[in-house]
Design an enzyme around this catalytic site. Sequence first.
Site, PDB file in Angstrom:
ATOM      1  N   CYS A   1       0.874  -1.247  -0.260  1.00 37.36           N
ATOM      2  CA  CYS A   1       0.067   0.170   0.074  1.00 37.36           C
ATOM      3  C   CYS A   1       0.973   1.223  -0.125  1.00 37.36           C
ATOM      4  O   CYS A   1       0.389   2.272  -0.107  1.00 37.36           O
ATOM      5  CB  CYS A   1      -0.836  -0.009   1.287  1.00 37.36           C
ATOM      6  SG  CYS A   1      -2.287  -1.342   1.061  1.00 37.36           S
TER       7      CYS A   1
ATOM      8  N   GLU B   1       2.940   2.766   2.410  1.00 36.60           N
ATOM      9  CA  GLU B   1       3.186   3.487   3.433  1.00 36.60           C
ATOM     10  C   GLU B   1       4.349   3.300   4.297  1.00 36.60           C
ATOM     11  O   GLU B   1       4.868   3.958   4.972  1.00 36.60           O
ATOM     12  CB  GLU B   1       1.875   3.549   4.567  1.00 36.60           C
ATOM     13  CG  GLU B   1       1.869   2.106   5.333  1.00 36.60           C
ATOM     14  CD  GLU B   1       0.972   1.105   4.596  1.00 36.60           C
ATOM     15  OE1 GLU B   1       0.588  -0.182   5.294  1.00 36.60           O
ATOM     16  OE2 GLU B   1       0.637   1.180   3.760  1.00 36.60           O
TER      17      GLU B   1
END
Length: 493
Positions: A190, A192
Amino acid sequence: AVFTVPDSRQGWIASLRQLLTLAESGGGQLTIDVSHVRPRGSIIEGFGGIASGPGPLIDLLSGATKILNSSVGESLTSLDAMSLDHAVASCVVSGNVRRSARMSIKHWADSDILDFIDCKRHDSDSHWSTNVSVEVDDRFFDQLAVKAPLAESVFHAVVLNMAANGEPGFYNSSLASVGEFDDVRASNPCGEQPLAEWEACCLGHVNLAAFGDDLEGACEAARLMARFLIRATNCDIEDGNQRTVVTRNRRIGVGLFGVQEWAAAHSVKWSEIPESDKLRHFIQDMATIVEEEAMSYSHELRIPTPVKTRTIAPTGTIAKLAGVSEGIHPIYARHYIQRIRYAENDPQLDHHQELGRHIEDCRYTDKTKVVSIPTTNTILDSYEPEMIESVDEIPLDQLFEIQAWFQQHWSDNAVSFTANINPDTPPIELSRALRKWLPHLKGTTVFPDKSRPQSPYERIPDGVYEVIEGVLGAHGEVGQAIDDCSTGACPVR
């Protein structure tokens, strides 16, 4: 040769290893016996769920064989490798439901970058198991500034694809490398957490919605989360390479979610967060607490201090459990259709059927059903309506601005954030916003509404939702209500 697959995860892995080893050694014939794999529908006693049977494994092995046989006498291309990886990811099953998440990243100057950028353009079903991003760096921005042909063509191609179906995204490796010990040219799925080779995620999150204007309570939660995650870096890791890099970096990611509720509790709209000195000081105080606790607790344990300590993850499932907004995202909509996937033999489907919910075959995975549920966002129960904005009411420039704000004031790792845009957004508008904000963001993702069939969420306009409720009141069938109203032209009942 015959290989009998043991009824275990390790057995499935071993069968793929047999196939790849055979291909690398020049090929030949191999029979794989799956008769020992427990049948589909069996109860999984230890892990829980329902067994998928050998079907996904057969699909994997036959798919991998097709890819390998198409490349006899040639080296596999990077897209061939992606296809193999996709075949593996499609096979990953937990309790008879697909469970996989990946990130595929290619550098902007690679020779086949334009093929990579287009890998999902004409077929949204291909490579569905991976998020796709183009790696950019300081040289890319320098080249873009002087309108160098390759940088311009890559940027233009990404913008067109983003506007069409949301991919690829951008991954800024130069910015992500600031303060790192290692090469972090990739991230978790994702985006992050920039990660070194072999490194693992170690994430935990603070629900800001639970604290409102209680700075002391939020700081204590962040402090305890930092301690918990540092302890978690000592967990059992089977792979020696991964153990080595985790021991060295001790990377943790204390994250946040429930941000929109937190802002509303301070009488601040989501789009106005950067204008609030109070919210900035709140976040900065929390960040300082995390940093100080990470250092002192690491010294107490006599381990290296974490290379990075704070992050912003999507927190989709976690936020749903708490019933608050996800990560730093504003709500998608006040009213929406939420789609949930189930194995076709999951007993919960009977309950959804009884409630009249719309159920259809998943177009991405076999033996999977998609349930559509009209939903009212629970944030409306707790805050004044004028304080709550949905993402379609916020200009694209402001979406990126607030992502950059949290990158600056909170996350020393990265910020996973998806800027939802109107599908009619002109590419030139997207291009202008990206040129402005890309150098300040470690990861950049855009998603046009309804660009893909069976998206997890589909916005229902306020007036349409009320009519759907009327249809439900008259007929009690959610499926009928969605069919009648999905075009926005609900019949009068």
